[in-house]
Design an enzyme around this catalytic site. Structure first.
Site, PDB file in Angstrom:
ATOM      1  CD  GLU A  29       8.302   3.369  -4.202  1.00 19.78           C
ATOM      2  OE1 GLU A  29       7.302   3.126  -3.112  1.00 19.78           O
ATOM      3  OE2 GLU A  29       7.652   3.404  -5.337  1.00 19.78           O
TER       4      GLU A  29
ATOM      5  CD1 TRP B 163      -2.092  -2.175   0.204  1.00 17.41           C
ATOM      6  CD2 TRP B 163      -2.971  -1.319   2.100  1.00 17.41           C
ATOM      7  NE1 TRP B 163      -3.269  -2.998   0.542  1.00 17.41           N
ATOM      8  CE2 TRP B 163      -3.535  -2.378   1.901  1.00 17.41           C
ATOM      9  CE3 TRP B 163      -3.167  -0.598   3.401  1.00 17.41           C
ATOM     10  CZ2 TRP B 163      -4.867  -2.866   2.717  1.00 17.41           C
ATOM     11  CZ3 TRP B 163      -4.307  -1.209   4.178  1.00 17.41           C
ATOM     12  CH2 TRP B 163      -4.953  -2.258   3.696  1.00 17.41           C
TER      13      TRP B 163
ATOM     14  N   GLY C  59       1.597  -2.391  -6.195  1.00 20.20           N
ATOM     15  CA  GLY C  59       1.271  -1.292  -5.806  1.00 20.20           C
ATOM     16  C   GLY C  59       0.153  -0.691  -5.768  1.00 20.20           C
ATOM     17  N   GLY C  60       0.090   0.230  -6.929  1.00 23.19           N
ATOM     18  CA  GLY C  60      -1.126   0.948  -7.237  1.00 23.19           C
ATOM     19  C   GLY C  60      -2.353   0.345  -6.975  1.00 23.19           C
TER      20      GLY C  60
ATOM     21  CB  SER D  38       3.123  -1.124 -14.353  1.00 24.52           C
ATOM     22  OG  SER D  38       3.453   0.105 -13.912  1.00 24.52           O
TER      23      SER D  38
HETATM   24  P1  PGA Z   1       3.143  -0.458  -8.737  1.00 26.36           P
HETATM   25  O1  PGA Z   1       4.267  -0.664  -7.333  1.00 26.36           O
HETATM   26  O2  PGA Z   1       2.330  -1.646  -8.907  1.00 26.36           O
HETATM   27  O3  PGA Z   1       2.353   0.877  -8.592  1.00 26.36           O
HETATM   28  O4  PGA Z   1       4.159  -0.316 -10.000  1.00 26.36           O
HETATM   29  C1  PGA Z   1       4.742  -1.827  -7.398  1.00 26.36           C
HETATM   30  C2  PGA Z   1       5.642  -1.640  -6.326  1.00 26.36           C
HETATM   31  O5  PGA Z   1       6.358  -0.690  -5.992  1.00 26.36           O
HETATM   32  O6  PGA Z   1       5.721  -2.583  -5.136  1.00 26.36           O
END
Ligand code: PGA
Length: 250
Positions: free
Chosen positions: A99, A11, A234-235, A213
């Site tokens: 990140e 998240w 992620g998203g 993604s």
């Molecule tokens: P995303 O992020 O699905 O938004 O590309 C994936 C992640 O950073 O784990």
């Protein structure tokens, strides 16, 4: 060697308490209603919500943290230790997300120390690796992944206590993904690197997730690849319908 896929939601720094609990509860209930689920499901809320989410899902799905400190306790203002994460009801910890590597300058050695702490306390480490766009353009993708495996994986890694997440940095949150052929090749190379670091049996049993993604429209194609054992999302993990569609694709 059959590996049980894992679909993990990261998240990141999103969701307030009530929305997070509702999202996790919806996923947990859908999962619990499956007769024979073919994959494991994990949600990784911000640390402050881990305990509440763990309570809300009541063991139906797994809960993880997004980071940890390598030490058990001490003078580390703002940090959270693995025993605290465990006490909050989590069983996984993501370490080395790009990140964290970028924004917090975490090195392979830092990631390894965190992963060591995770497995020492009986939790599972989701170790993230992946190349930047510049590294990809320079043809260094496999070298980068190999060296991150070598440097970030703790010595006591097993197929049970470590999951690898391959996340090309340029694919995270951008809507861009590598071709399925590229994903397949990199995952196979990562499995070889794991075998070199551990042994073949461990490598054959270890789950390698793809992340970057992943969405309902590409999940099925990615999850069908032989060395892809699930997804780190992620998203698309922030909406129950999208995340659930990815679980179903798995
Ligand atoms: P995303 O992020 O699905 O938004 O590309 C994936 C992640 O950073 O784990």
């Amino acid at each position: 060697m059959s590996r049980r896929p894992l679909v993990a939601g990261n998240w990141k720094m999103n969701m307030l308490n009530a929305d997070g609990v509702a999202l996790a509860r919806e996923i947990a209930e859908k999962y619990a209603a499956l007769k024979s689920p073919k994959c494991d499901v994990l949600v990784c809320p911000p640390a402050i919500w881990v305990a509440g989410v763990a309570q809300a899902v009541a063991g139906k799905i797994a809960v993880g943290a997004q980071d940890c400190h390598a030490a058990e306790s001490g003078a580390h203002t703002g940090d959270i230790s693995v025993p605290m994460i465990k006490d909050a009801g989590a069983s996984f910890v993501i370490v080395g997300h790009s990140e964290r590597r970028t924004n917090h300058h975490e090195t392979d050695a830092d990631v390894k120390a965190k992963a060591e702490a995770v497995i020492k306390h009986g939790l599972t480490a989701v170790i993230c690796i992946g190349e930047t766009e510049a590294q990809r353009d320079a043809g260094k993708t496999i070298d980068v992944c190999r060296s991150q495996i070598q440097g970030s994986m703790p010595d006591g890694a097993t197929a049970e206590n470590v999951v690898i997440a391959y996340e090309p940095v340029w694919a995270i949150g951008t809507g861009r993904t590598p071709t399925t052929k590229d994903v397949e090749d990199v995952h196979a190379a990562i499995r070889e690197a794991i075998a070199a670091k551990t042994d073949k049996k461990t490598a054959d049993g270890m789950r390698i997730l793809y992340g970057g993604s992943v969405k309902p429209s590409n999940a099925e194609e990615l999850m069908a690849l032989p060395d892809v054992d699930g997804a780190l999302v992620g998203g698309a993990s922030l909406k129950a319908a999208d995340f659930w569609a990815i679980v179903e694709a798995c």
